[in-house]
Design a protein around this motif. Structure first.
Motif, PDB file in Angstrom:
ATOM      1  N   LYS A  55      -4.861   2.465   1.847  1.00  0.00           N
ATOM      2  CA  LYS A  55      -6.189   2.386   1.249  1.00  0.00           C
ATOM      3  C   LYS A  55      -6.584   0.947   0.942  1.00  0.00           C
ATOM      4  O   LYS A  55      -5.821   0.191   0.333  1.00  0.00           O
ATOM      5  N   THR A  91      -8.766  -0.037  -1.166  1.00  0.00           N
ATOM      6  CA  THR A  91      -8.862  -0.266  -2.614  1.00  0.00           C
ATOM      7  C   THR A  91      -7.502  -0.629  -3.201  1.00  0.00           C
ATOM      8  O   THR A  91      -7.415  -1.433  -4.138  1.00  0.00           O
ATOM      9  N   ASN A  92      -6.441  -0.056  -2.673  1.00  0.00           N
ATOM     10  CA  ASN A  92      -5.104  -0.381  -3.174  1.00  0.00           C
ATOM     11  C   ASN A  92      -4.686  -1.789  -2.765  1.00  0.00           C
ATOM     12  O   ASN A  92      -4.000  -2.482  -3.531  1.00  0.00           O
ATOM     13  N   LYS A 120      -6.733  -4.303  -2.377  1.00  0.00           N
ATOM     14  CA  LYS A 120      -7.472  -5.165  -3.296  1.00  0.00           C
ATOM     15  C   LYS A 120      -6.795  -5.207  -4.667  1.00  0.00           C
ATOM     16  O   LYS A 120      -6.641  -6.271  -5.266  1.00  0.00           O
ATOM     17  N   SER A 121      -6.402  -4.034  -5.143  1.00  0.00           N
ATOM     18  CA  SER A 121      -5.765  -3.969  -6.455  1.00  0.00           C
ATOM     19  C   SER A 121      -4.433  -4.717  -6.460  1.00  0.00           C
ATOM     20  O   SER A 121      -4.085  -5.390  -7.434  1.00  0.00           O
TER      21      SER A 121
END
Length: 273
Positions: A84, A86-87, A89-90
């Motif tokens: 993912k 988003t992961n 980025k996190s």
């Protein structure tokens, strides 16, 4: 406009001709041959990487020529097999928050790590662009691991000082070989050691598993060891990948700080004359 692919050869010694992994022969992923190749050549053969950020700096030299941190320990993050965006980025934000010296990326071609593009979190773009959090991306995990292991070639220390002394004269700094960077996988496995035990020995690169399947055989084959996060509430067996990374990186940072404080507290006081 997309940044052109940066193909670079690197070496830990300017007097030695640059060498790279044979990109024409890459063993089958997850095979014993691949793992054997990685560990056999890791300490002596810098790998070829195809993109680095910041692109205007010699990132390899930047990582090799570290400032003196007496008693300190550095941590790195390897991003591989994360599904993912988003992961990813996190994880980048977490690496910045807990003081990772660099982020190494294996694959992840669908994510644009260029700090000038929208995939990169805005709050850390300046850190990446300035070299505070350099990112090196590789085609394959084998190349990434070989580079990580070869990175521990030298660090700047004061050879005239004893182990418990803090060097102050930067002109007298000399290069000495340091141990390879340990690669620890974060995985629930029979071989895993509880994070509470702080099984750290020095510079460490942490690698997380996939959000759904955890670490694959290829990832596990190249790790020097594994850590797991103890759970006490009888809940889910698997934490979100970024939550797990945050816990691990924070624990390593507090261990490193504690190690530094211990070294400083044991220094010999100056003679009062």
């Amino acid at each position: 406009m997309d940044e052109p692919m940066l193909e670079t050869k690197i070496t830990s010694n300017k007097n030695v001709s640059p060498t790279t992994i044979d990109l024409q022969h890459v063993p089958e992923e997850g095979s014993n041959e691949e793992a054997s190749m990685i560990h056999q050549h890791a300490a002596e053969t810098p790998a070829a990487f195809y993109k680095t950020w910041p692109s205007h700096l010699d990132v390899h030299s930047l990582l090799q020529q570290e400032s003196v941190i007496e008693g300190g320990r550095r941590q790195y993050l390897i991003i591989c097999n994360i599904s993912k965006r988003t992961n990813i980025k996190s994880l980048l934000l977490t690496a910045a928050a807990f003081g990772c010296r660099a982020v190494f990326v294996a694959g992840q071609r669908k994510f644009d790590f260029d700090p000038s593009n929208s995939d990169m979190p805005g709050s850390i773009r300046d850190r990446v662009q300035s070299g505070q959090l350099p990112i090196i991306q590789f085609e394959k995990l084998a190349h990434c691991v070989t580079y990580v292991q070869s990175l521990g070639a030298s660090t700047m220390i004061n050879s005239s000082e004893s182990e418990n002394d803090i060097p102050v004269d930067t002109d007298s700094l000399t290069k000495e070989r340091r141990g390879p960077i340990q690669i620890l996988g974060v995985e629930i496995d029979d071989k895993s050691i509880d994070l509470d035990a702080e099984p750290f020995t020095g510079d460490t690169a942490f690698m997380m598993g996939n959000e759904g399947q955890g670490m694959n055989s290829k990832q596990m084959a190249v790790c020097d060891g594994f850590v797991r996060i103890a759970q006490y509430g009888g809940g889910t067996a698997s934490l979100n990948v970024n939550v797990a990374a945050s816990i691990v990186l924070h624990r390593f940072h507090t261990w490193a700080i504690g190690h530094s404080i211990h070294k400083i507290s044991n220094t010999k006081p100056e003679s009062l004359i």
